[in-house]
Design a protein around this motif. Sequence first.
Motif, PDB file in Angstrom:
ATOM      1  N   LEU A   1      -6.070   7.485  -3.490  1.00 23.37           N
ATOM      2  CA  LEU A   1      -5.363   6.916  -4.512  1.00 23.37           C
ATOM      3  C   LEU A   1      -4.134   8.521  -4.670  1.00 23.37           C
ATOM      4  O   LEU A   1      -2.973   7.800  -4.761  1.00 23.37           O
ATOM      5  CB  LEU A   1      -5.387   5.475  -4.717  1.00 23.37           C
ATOM      6  CG  LEU A   1      -3.507   5.039  -5.724  1.00 23.37           C
ATOM      7  CD1 LEU A   1      -3.575   4.396  -4.816  1.00 23.37           C
ATOM      8  CD2 LEU A   1      -4.815   3.665  -6.590  1.00 23.37           C
ATOM      9  N   ASN A   2      -4.591   8.893  -5.171  1.00 23.52           N
ATOM     10  CA  ASN A   2      -4.427  10.108  -5.991  1.00 23.52           C
ATOM     11  C   ASN A   2      -3.285  10.701  -4.926  1.00 23.52           C
ATOM     12  O   ASN A   2      -2.552  11.056  -5.830  1.00 23.52           O
ATOM     13  CB  ASN A   2      -5.289  10.959  -6.376  1.00 23.52           C
ATOM     14  CG  ASN A   2      -5.780   9.670  -8.335  1.00 23.52           C
ATOM     15  OD1 ASN A   2      -4.754   9.130  -8.607  1.00 23.52           O
ATOM     16  ND2 ASN A   2      -6.638  10.607  -8.550  1.00 23.52           N
TER      17      ASN A   2
ATOM     18  N   ARG B   1      -3.982  -0.464 -11.130  1.00 24.88           N
ATOM     19  CA  ARG B   1      -4.199  -1.383 -10.176  1.00 24.88           C
ATOM     20  C   ARG B   1      -2.538  -2.151  -9.535  1.00 24.88           C
ATOM     21  O   ARG B   1      -3.138  -2.082  -8.586  1.00 24.88           O
ATOM     22  CB  ARG B   1      -4.025  -2.336 -11.835  1.00 24.88           C
ATOM     23  CG  ARG B   1      -4.311  -3.688 -10.815  1.00 24.88           C
ATOM     24  CD  ARG B   1      -4.743  -4.438 -12.142  1.00 24.88           C
ATOM     25  NE  ARG B   1      -3.632  -4.754 -13.064  1.00 24.88           N
ATOM     26  CZ  ARG B   1      -2.626  -5.428 -12.769  1.00 24.88           C
ATOM     27  NH1 ARG B   1      -2.649  -6.331 -11.287  1.00 24.88           N
ATOM     28  NH2 ARG B   1      -1.828  -5.371 -14.248  1.00 24.88           N
ATOM     29  N   VAL B   2      -1.810  -1.504 -10.339  1.00 29.46           N
ATOM     30  CA  VAL B   2      -0.596  -2.062  -9.745  1.00 29.46           C
ATOM     31  C   VAL B   2      -0.025  -0.819  -7.752  1.00 29.46           C
ATOM     32  O   VAL B   2       0.080  -1.535  -7.451  1.00 29.46           O
ATOM     33  CB  VAL B   2       1.151  -2.039  -9.712  1.00 29.46           C
ATOM     34  CG1 VAL B   2       2.320  -2.314  -9.739  1.00 29.46           C
ATOM     35  CG2 VAL B   2       0.692  -3.168 -11.336  1.00 29.46           C
ATOM     36  N   GLU B   3      -0.113   0.229  -8.272  1.00 27.87           N
ATOM     37  CA  GLU B   3      -0.132   0.753  -6.742  1.00 27.87           C
ATOM     38  C   GLU B   3      -1.431   1.373  -6.157  1.00 27.87           C
ATOM     39  O   GLU B   3      -1.072   0.778  -4.695  1.00 27.87           O
ATOM     40  CB  GLU B   3      -0.491   2.575  -7.512  1.00 27.87           C
ATOM     41  CG  GLU B   3       0.554   3.199  -7.718  1.00 27.87           C
ATOM     42  CD  GLU B   3       0.978   2.732  -9.815  1.00 27.87           C
ATOM     43  OE1 GLU B   3       0.008   2.054  -9.800  1.00 27.87           O
ATOM     44  OE2 GLU B   3       2.352   2.956 -10.453  1.00 27.87           O
ATOM     45  N   ARG B   4      -2.481   0.327  -6.442  1.00 32.54           N
ATOM     46  CA  ARG B   4      -4.030   0.652  -5.391  1.00 32.54           C
ATOM     47  C   ARG B   4      -3.409  -0.892  -5.165  1.00 32.54           C
ATOM     48  O   ARG B   4      -3.778  -0.827  -3.984  1.00 32.54           O
ATOM     49  CB  ARG B   4      -5.358   0.405  -6.667  1.00 32.54           C
ATOM     50  CG  ARG B   4      -6.220   0.374  -6.183  1.00 32.54           C
ATOM     51  CD  ARG B   4      -7.275  -0.496  -6.361  1.00 32.54           C
ATOM     52  NE  ARG B   4      -8.699  -0.685  -5.707  1.00 32.54           N
ATOM     53  CZ  ARG B   4      -9.541   0.581  -5.320  1.00 32.54           C
ATOM     54  NH1 ARG B   4      -9.199   1.877  -6.098  1.00 32.54           N
ATOM     55  NH2 ARG B   4     -10.620   0.667  -4.108  1.00 32.54           N
ATOM     56  N   GLU B   5      -2.860  -2.392  -5.402  1.00 35.74           N
ATOM     57  CA  GLU B   5      -2.795  -2.937  -4.936  1.00 35.74           C
ATOM     58  C   GLU B   5      -1.416  -2.886  -4.042  1.00 35.74           C
ATOM     59  O   GLU B   5      -1.150  -3.642  -2.735  1.00 35.74           O
ATOM     60  CB  GLU B   5      -1.952  -4.644  -5.920  1.00 35.74           C
ATOM     61  CG  GLU B   5      -3.524  -4.610  -7.062  1.00 35.74           C
ATOM     62  CD  GLU B   5      -3.095  -5.932  -7.236  1.00 35.74           C
ATOM     63  OE1 GLU B   5      -1.907  -6.195  -7.902  1.00 35.74           O
ATOM     64  OE2 GLU B   5      -3.502  -6.222  -8.336  1.00 35.74           O
ATOM     65  N   MET B   6      -0.794  -2.379  -3.736  1.00 36.90           N
ATOM     66  CA  MET B   6       0.582  -1.942  -3.298  1.00 36.90           C
ATOM     67  C   MET B   6       0.373  -0.999  -1.835  1.00 36.90           C
ATOM     68  O   MET B   6       0.840  -1.538  -0.898  1.00 36.90           O
ATOM     69  CB  MET B   6       1.547  -1.277  -4.112  1.00 36.90           C
ATOM     70  CG  MET B   6       2.435  -1.778  -5.386  1.00 36.90           C
ATOM     71  SD  MET B   6       3.736  -1.097  -5.913  1.00 36.90           S
ATOM     72  CE  MET B   6       4.318   0.466  -4.726  1.00 36.90           C
ATOM     73  N   LEU B   7      -0.875   0.407  -1.961  1.00 35.67           N
ATOM     74  CA  LEU B   7      -1.477   0.690  -0.568  1.00 35.67           C
ATOM     75  C   LEU B   7      -2.364  -0.201  -0.163  1.00 35.67           C
ATOM     76  O   LEU B   7      -2.177  -0.124   1.215  1.00 35.67           O
ATOM     77  CB  LEU B   7      -2.133   1.679  -1.488  1.00 35.67           C
ATOM     78  CG  LEU B   7      -1.152   3.159  -1.630  1.00 35.67           C
ATOM     79  CD1 LEU B   7      -2.100   3.984  -2.631  1.00 35.67           C
ATOM     80  CD2 LEU B   7      -0.793   2.941  -0.708  1.00 35.67           C
TER      81      LEU B   7
ATOM     82  N   ASP C   1      -9.691   6.544  -5.129  1.00 34.57           N
ATOM     83  CA  ASP C   1      -8.768   6.107  -5.936  1.00 34.57           C
ATOM     84  C   ASP C   1      -8.156   7.590  -5.848  1.00 34.57           C
ATOM     85  O   ASP C   1      -7.593   8.010  -6.862  1.00 34.57           O
ATOM     86  CB  ASP C   1      -9.717   5.968  -7.086  1.00 34.57           C
ATOM     87  CG  ASP C   1     -10.166   4.952  -8.205  1.00 34.57           C
ATOM     88  OD1 ASP C   1      -8.877   3.813  -7.342  1.00 34.57           O
ATOM     89  OD2 ASP C   1     -10.783   4.588  -8.662  1.00 34.57           O
TER      90      ASP C   1
ATOM     91  N   GLY D   1      -0.260   8.180  -6.333  1.00 35.25           N
ATOM     92  CA  GLY D   1       0.102   6.778  -6.506  1.00 35.25           C
ATOM     93  C   GLY D   1      -1.534   6.656  -7.985  1.00 35.25           C
ATOM     94  O   GLY D   1      -2.540   6.858  -7.057  1.00 35.25           O
ATOM     95  N   SER D   2      -1.446   6.275  -8.797  1.00 30.57           N
ATOM     96  CA  SER D   2      -2.670   5.534  -9.678  1.00 30.57           C
ATOM     97  C   SER D   2      -2.188   4.504 -10.484  1.00 30.57           C
ATOM     98  O   SER D   2      -1.472   3.912 -10.865  1.00 30.57           O
ATOM     99  CB  SER D   2      -3.025   7.002 -10.156  1.00 30.57           C
ATOM    100  OG  SER D   2      -1.913   7.206 -10.989  1.00 30.57           O
TER     101      SER D   2
END
Length: 283
Positions: A41-42, A49-55, A38, A46-47
Amino acid sequence: MPRDNTADAHDRPLLLDELGERLDRFHVLAASDDVAADALLNELGGSGRVEREMLTELSAARPLAHPERVAEAHAVAMRALEVLSRNGARPPSQLRLGPLTGVARYVVQQVIRYIVRDHQTRIADAIRDLYARRLGWMPTTDKNRIVLVRARLDLERASASYKKKANGIPTFLVGGAAVSSLAQGARSGVSATSGSRAAVIALGVVTFLLLAAASWAILRGAAIARRRIRLTVDRPLDALWETVGWCGNPPRDSARSFAVIAIALTVVGWVLIPLVTVVFSLL
C-alpha cells in the motif's frame, strides 16, 4: 546502425501490466498478510484505512462479486423499497397523548415523511448510479452484463415513482431556522413586554415549551422513521451491495441528523432560554 526505438518500446513492459500485477498482489495479500499488504500500500502511494479500502475496491478480481445472485438481490431490494414507499410515511399509530394525539400524530408524521421520502429517493439514485458505474468498466463480452443492464432499465422505469417531494415538514423543525426564528421572536416579545418581569418569564416559559415540543416531535419522528427503514430496506440493500461487491456501503437515512437537531433544540431549551429569561428579568 540506427537503434530501433520501436523495438525497445515493445520490449518494455506496459504500465498497464505493472499496475495490474501490483493490484493482483494487493488483492491476494489483503486477505492473508496485513503487514505485506500495508507495505505494498505504501509502495503504491497510499496509507490508512480509507486508502486501503480504495485499493481493495480497485483490485477487484471480477466485475461482480456474486453474479449468480445479483438478480435475486436486486429483486429483494426493489420489493423492500416498494414496501417502504407505500407504508413508510404513514402516520404513527402508537402515539397516545390524550386531546393532543391528533396534532402530535400530524407533526410527527411530517418528520417521518420527510426522512422516508428523502431516503427512498437517495436509494433509487444510489442503485441506479451503482449499476451505471459498474457497467462502465464491465467488459462487453461478460455474460453477466445483461443482468445489470436489465436491472438498471427496470429501475429507471420505476425511479419517478420513488422520487416524491419530501415536503410538508414545518419550517420550525429544520434546526437552524428554528433557533433564528425563536431568537427574533424573543427579542420582539421582550420589547413588547415593556420591561415587565412577569411577562419576560412567561415568554421564556412559552419559548421553552415550544422548543421542547419541537424536540420531542423530531426525536419521535426520527426514531419511527429509522425503525421502518431498518425493518424494510437496510438488510436488502446490504445484500445487494454485497452481491455486486467492492462498492462501499449503501446510503443511510438522515434520522441521525434529525436526532442531532432535536438534541440541539433541547440544549437551547434547557440552557439558553432559562438563562436569557433570568437575565432579562433582572434588568
